[in-house]
Scaffold this motif. Structure first.
Motif, PDB file in Angstrom:
ATOM      1  N   LEU A   1      38.968  31.822 -63.607  1.00 56.30           N
ATOM      2  CA  LEU A   1      39.616  30.721 -64.300  1.00 56.30           C
ATOM      3  C   LEU A   1      39.357  29.416 -63.555  1.00 56.30           C
ATOM      4  O   LEU A   1      39.251  28.345 -64.159  1.00 56.30           O
ATOM      5  CB  LEU A   1      41.127  30.967 -64.418  1.00 56.30           C
ATOM      6  N   ASP A   2      39.207  29.510 -62.245  1.00 54.70           N
ATOM      7  CA  ASP A   2      38.936  28.338 -61.418  1.00 54.70           C
ATOM      8  C   ASP A   2      37.440  28.052 -61.254  1.00 54.70           C
ATOM      9  O   ASP A   2      37.053  27.259 -60.391  1.00 54.70           O
ATOM     10  CB  ASP A   2      39.558  28.524 -60.025  1.00 54.70           C
ATOM     11  N   TRP A   3      36.616  28.684 -62.061  1.00 53.40           N
ATOM     12  CA  TRP A   3      35.165  28.494 -62.018  1.00 53.40           C
ATOM     13  C   TRP A   3      34.830  27.058 -61.625  1.00 53.40           C
ATOM     14  O   TRP A   3      35.156  26.111 -62.334  1.00 53.40           O
ATOM     15  CB  TRP A   3      34.608  28.817 -63.394  1.00 53.40           C
ATOM     16  N   SER A   4      34.170  26.873 -60.489  1.00 55.49           N
ATOM     17  CA  SER A   4      33.821  25.523 -60.011  1.00 55.49           C
ATOM     18  C   SER A   4      32.395  25.190 -60.432  1.00 55.49           C
ATOM     19  O   SER A   4      31.447  25.484 -59.723  1.00 55.49           O
ATOM     20  CB  SER A   4      33.984  25.429 -58.487  1.00 55.49           C
ATOM     21  N   GLU A   5      32.262  24.568 -61.589  1.00 59.01           N
ATOM     22  CA  GLU A   5      30.942  24.301 -62.169  1.00 59.01           C
ATOM     23  C   GLU A   5      30.165  23.258 -61.400  1.00 59.01           C
ATOM     24  O   GLU A   5      28.947  23.340 -61.291  1.00 59.01           O
ATOM     25  CB  GLU A   5      31.115  23.852 -63.630  1.00 59.01           C
ATOM     26  N   ASN A   6      30.860  22.266 -60.840  1.00 55.58           N
ATOM     27  CA  ASN A   6      30.157  21.231 -60.105  1.00 55.58           C
ATOM     28  C   ASN A   6      31.121  20.517 -59.168  1.00 55.58           C
ATOM     29  O   ASN A   6      32.340  20.693 -59.256  1.00 55.58           O
ATOM     30  CB  ASN A   6      29.497  20.238 -61.062  1.00 55.58           C
ATOM     31  N   ILE A   7      30.559  19.707 -58.280  1.00 53.13           N
ATOM     32  CA  ILE A   7      31.348  19.005 -57.267  1.00 53.13           C
ATOM     33  C   ILE A   7      30.825  17.582 -57.134  1.00 53.13           C
ATOM     34  O   ILE A   7      29.615  17.349 -57.172  1.00 53.13           O
ATOM     35  CB  ILE A   7      31.247  19.686 -55.885  1.00 53.13           C
ATOM     36  N   GLY A   8      31.737  16.639 -56.987  1.00 48.66           N
ATOM     37  CA  GLY A   8      31.348  15.252 -56.756  1.00 48.66           C
ATOM     38  C   GLY A   8      32.231  14.628 -55.689  1.00 48.66           C
ATOM     39  O   GLY A   8      33.241  15.205 -55.282  1.00 48.66           O
ATOM     40  N   VAL A   9      31.852  13.456 -55.237  1.00 51.78           N
ATOM     41  CA  VAL A   9      32.594  12.738 -54.205  1.00 51.78           C
ATOM     42  C   VAL A   9      32.789  11.298 -54.667  1.00 51.78           C
ATOM     43  O   VAL A   9      31.838  10.664 -55.147  1.00 51.78           O
ATOM     44  CB  VAL A   9      31.840  12.739 -52.859  1.00 51.78           C
ATOM     45  N   ASP A  10      34.025  10.764 -54.559  1.00 48.46           N
ATOM     46  CA  ASP A  10      34.242   9.380 -54.946  1.00 48.46           C
ATOM     47  C   ASP A  10      34.020   8.457 -53.752  1.00 48.46           C
ATOM     48  O   ASP A  10      33.694   8.908 -52.640  1.00 48.46           O
ATOM     49  CB  ASP A  10      35.626   9.182 -55.577  1.00 48.46           C
ATOM     50  N   ASP A  11      34.212   7.157 -53.955  1.00 48.76           N
ATOM     51  CA  ASP A  11      33.913   6.199 -52.887  1.00 48.76           C
ATOM     52  C   ASP A  11      34.930   6.229 -51.756  1.00 48.76           C
ATOM     53  O   ASP A  11      34.717   5.612 -50.702  1.00 48.76           O
ATOM     54  CB  ASP A  11      33.792   4.778 -53.448  1.00 48.76           C
ATOM     55  N   ALA A  12      36.032   6.958 -51.944  1.00 48.69           N
ATOM     56  CA  ALA A  12      37.026   7.116 -50.885  1.00 48.69           C
ATOM     57  C   ALA A  12      36.830   8.412 -50.112  1.00 48.69           C
ATOM     58  O   ALA A  12      37.576   8.712 -49.179  1.00 48.69           O
ATOM     59  CB  ALA A  12      38.442   7.052 -51.463  1.00 48.69           C
ATOM     60  N   GLY A  13      35.848   9.215 -50.517  1.00 49.55           N
ATOM     61  CA  GLY A  13      35.560  10.466 -49.828  1.00 49.55           C
ATOM     62  C   GLY A  13      36.288  11.676 -50.367  1.00 49.55           C
ATOM     63  O   GLY A  13      36.145  12.776 -49.827  1.00 49.55           O
ATOM     64  N   ALA A  14      37.070  11.510 -51.462  1.00 45.36           N
ATOM     65  CA  ALA A  14      37.769  12.656 -52.053  1.00 45.36           C
ATOM     66  C   ALA A  14      36.783  13.520 -52.833  1.00 45.36           C
ATOM     67  O   ALA A  14      35.817  13.010 -53.420  1.00 45.36           O
ATOM     68  CB  ALA A  14      38.886  12.183 -52.971  1.00 45.36           C
ATOM     69  N   LEU A  15      37.016  14.819 -52.837  1.00 50.73           N
ATOM     70  CA  LEU A  15      36.182  15.750 -53.592  1.00 50.73           C
ATOM     71  C   LEU A  15      36.740  15.940 -54.995  1.00 50.73           C
ATOM     72  O   LEU A  15      37.951  16.051 -55.178  1.00 50.73           O
ATOM     73  CB  LEU A  15      36.124  17.115 -52.884  1.00 50.73           C
ATOM     74  N   TRP A  16      35.843  15.985 -55.976  1.00 49.86           N
ATOM     75  CA  TRP A  16      36.224  16.241 -57.362  1.00 49.86           C
ATOM     76  C   TRP A  16      35.467  17.477 -57.831  1.00 49.86           C
ATOM     77  O   TRP A  16      34.235  17.523 -57.779  1.00 49.86           O
ATOM     78  CB  TRP A  16      35.886  15.046 -58.239  1.00 49.86           C
ATOM     79  N   VAL A  17      36.208  18.486 -58.263  1.00 51.86           N
ATOM     80  CA  VAL A  17      35.615  19.764 -58.669  1.00 51.86           C
ATOM     81  C   VAL A  17      35.788  19.955 -60.170  1.00 51.86           C
ATOM     82  O   VAL A  17      36.906  19.863 -60.689  1.00 51.86           O
ATOM     83  CB  VAL A  17      36.262  20.944 -57.920  1.00 51.86           C
ATOM     84  N   SER A  18      34.687  20.214 -60.869  1.00 52.08           N
ATOM     85  CA  SER A  18      34.745  20.497 -62.307  1.00 52.08           C
ATOM     86  C   SER A  18      35.201  21.937 -62.513  1.00 52.08           C
ATOM     87  O   SER A  18      34.497  22.868 -62.130  1.00 52.08           O
ATOM     88  CB  SER A  18      33.366  20.302 -62.944  1.00 52.08           C
ATOM     89  N   ARG A  19      36.368  22.091 -63.105  1.00 51.83           N
ATOM     90  CA  ARG A  19      36.886  23.424 -63.430  1.00 51.83           C
ATOM     91  C   ARG A  19      36.550  23.694 -64.891  1.00 51.83           C
ATOM     92  O   ARG A  19      37.282  23.304 -65.802  1.00 51.83           O
ATOM     93  CB  ARG A  19      38.391  23.483 -63.178  1.00 51.83           C
TER      94      ARG A  19
ATOM     95  N   GLN B   1      39.332  18.356 -60.919  1.00 47.00           N
ATOM     96  CA  GLN B   1      40.416  18.332 -59.936  1.00 47.00           C
ATOM     97  C   GLN B   1      39.995  17.579 -58.678  1.00 47.00           C
ATOM     98  O   GLN B   1      38.874  17.739 -58.198  1.00 47.00           O
ATOM     99  CB  GLN B   1      40.831  19.759 -59.566  1.00 47.00           C
ATOM    100  N   ARG B   2      40.926  16.788 -58.153  1.00 45.45           N
ATOM    101  CA  ARG B   2      40.666  16.021 -56.930  1.00 45.45           C
ATOM    102  C   ARG B   2      41.289  16.720 -55.730  1.00 45.45           C
ATOM    103  O   ARG B   2      42.432  17.192 -55.793  1.00 45.45           O
ATOM    104  CB  ARG B   2      41.245  14.611 -57.057  1.00 45.45           C
ATOM    105  N   TYR B   3      40.535  16.780 -54.619  1.00 45.86           N
ATOM    106  CA  TYR B   3      41.009  17.417 -53.391  1.00 45.86           C
ATOM    107  C   TYR B   3      40.815  16.468 -52.217  1.00 45.86           C
ATOM    108  O   TYR B   3      39.848  15.693 -52.171  1.00 45.86           O
ATOM    109  CB  TYR B   3      40.230  18.709 -53.116  1.00 45.86           C
ATOM    110  N   ASN B   4      41.725  16.557 -51.246  1.00 45.53           N
ATOM    111  CA  ASN B   4      41.564  15.755 -50.030  1.00 45.53           C
ATOM    112  C   ASN B   4      40.709  16.517 -49.016  1.00 45.53           C
ATOM    113  O   ASN B   4      40.222  17.622 -49.292  1.00 45.53           O
ATOM    114  CB  ASN B   4      42.924  15.376 -49.437  1.00 45.53           C
ATOM    115  N   ALA B   5      40.533  15.932 -47.834  1.00 49.11           N
ATOM    116  CA  ALA B   5      39.669  16.530 -46.815  1.00 49.11           C
ATOM    117  C   ALA B   5      40.170  17.870 -46.315  1.00 49.11           C
ATOM    118  O   ALA B   5      39.401  18.658 -45.748  1.00 49.11           O
ATOM    119  CB  ALA B   5      39.508  15.562 -45.645  1.00 49.11           C
ATOM    120  N   ASN B   6      41.447  18.156 -46.528  1.00 51.24           N
ATOM    121  CA  ASN B   6      42.032  19.435 -46.097  1.00 51.24           C
ATOM    122  C   ASN B   6      41.965  20.503 -47.183  1.00 51.24           C
ATOM    123  O   ASN B   6      42.519  21.595 -47.019  1.00 51.24           O
ATOM    124  CB  ASN B   6      43.478  19.233 -45.659  1.00 51.24           C
TER     125      ASN B   6
END
Length: 295
Positions: A44-62, A69-74
């Protein structure tokens, strides 16, 4: 985040006289691997792709959840944005995040949306429409956006208009992942519908897309073909993810390949913004791995 070091003997890679790299069942050497983002519900959490914004946060395509979804460095979830069947996530030259949408045969026409990742409540706005099953995306140095779809590789100008002449010259069947550096447009291609080979990495020219060359023919277990997904280029080296769960290193100049790691099916790969020596790889299971290749 527990880590594991995998060490394997470095076997010879195989290349053929035409300058095309062919993946042999050889390992690149010692690799450090750890979980960067855990999957809460496998598949269900299939991570199709990953991106990074200009603040360094990770964005994962579910893909299955229909959201980015946005994730912090932790590796903690800090926000979500609804996007139907999301694919590639790429930071644009304007600081906005561009997300491929409609990355499913059940979605009908797809396209690209964009939003401000720094907004309190990001609202996706349509950038491009009319794409059939779009998947990968990449920007070039001039701000043009390249998108792979069922009918080839598209190029959009910064104003959202499409360069139809460029698209018409491309003759790639089954394009999937895409990465751009200089004049080179690298594309993973799987010729399933055309009845041809799967698992090829091609190089197109930005200036003349009618010119293409095979960089690598990748196989997973000797002669068995492997479906290729996403790819990234770092320091002139390509890293490619495969359905069989391999992260493959391809040197397009030396025409050599080796397998960095073998795990569950991998869907995407990007450079880790917090670790110069590492890569982040998404998976069908949903976990995002941090992988540090040898060298």
């Amino acid at each position: 985040m527990a880590s594991v070091v995998v060490s394997a003997g470095v076997g010879a890679t195989l290349s053929i006289g035409t300058g095309v790299a062919v993946a042999a069942p050889a390992d690149c050497g010692q690799v450090r691997q750890e979980v960067a983002i855990r999957s809460s519900v496998p598949l269900l959490d299939w991570s199709e792709n990953i991106g990074v914004d200009d603040a360094g946060a990770l964005w994962v395509s579910r893909l299955m959840r229909g959201e980015v979804q946005r994730y912090n460095a932790n590796g903690q979830l800090t926000g979500t944005v609804a996007v139907a069947s999301p694919g590639a996530v790429r930071l644009g030259p304007d600081g906005l995040l561009y997300v491929v949408t409609g990355n499913s045969w059940l979605s009908g026409d797809g396209g690209v949306v964009r939003f401000d990742p720094n907004a309190v409540r990001p609202e996706p706005v349509t950038f491009a429409t009319g794409l059939s099953h779009p998947n990968g995306a990449a920007f070039d140095a001039d701000g043009n956006l390249y998108v792979t779809a069922a009918d080839g590789v598209h190029r959009f100008r910064r104003d959202g208009s499409e360069d139809m002449d460029w698209w018409a010259k491309v003759t790639v069947d089954g394009p999937n992942g895409i990465a751009v550096v200089g004049d080179s447009v690298y594309v993973t291609a799987n010729y399933v519908a055309a009845g041809g080979p799967v698992g090829r990495v091609l190089r197109l020219s930005r200036v003349n897309p009618a010119v293409s060359a095979t960089v690598a023919d990748l196989t997973s277990f000797g002669a068995l073909p492997d479906f290729l997904d996403d790819l990234v280029i770092r320091d002139g080296i390509l890293y490619v993810t495969t359905l069989a769960g391999h992260l493959v290193r391809v040197d397009p100049v030396a025409a050599t390949t080796c397998t960095v790691v073998s795990t569950h099916p991998l869907t995407a790969v990007i450079a880790d913004p917090t670790n110069r020596s590492a890569l982040l790889a998404g998976s069908e299971e949903g976990t995002v791995l941090r992988i540090s290749p040898a060298g």
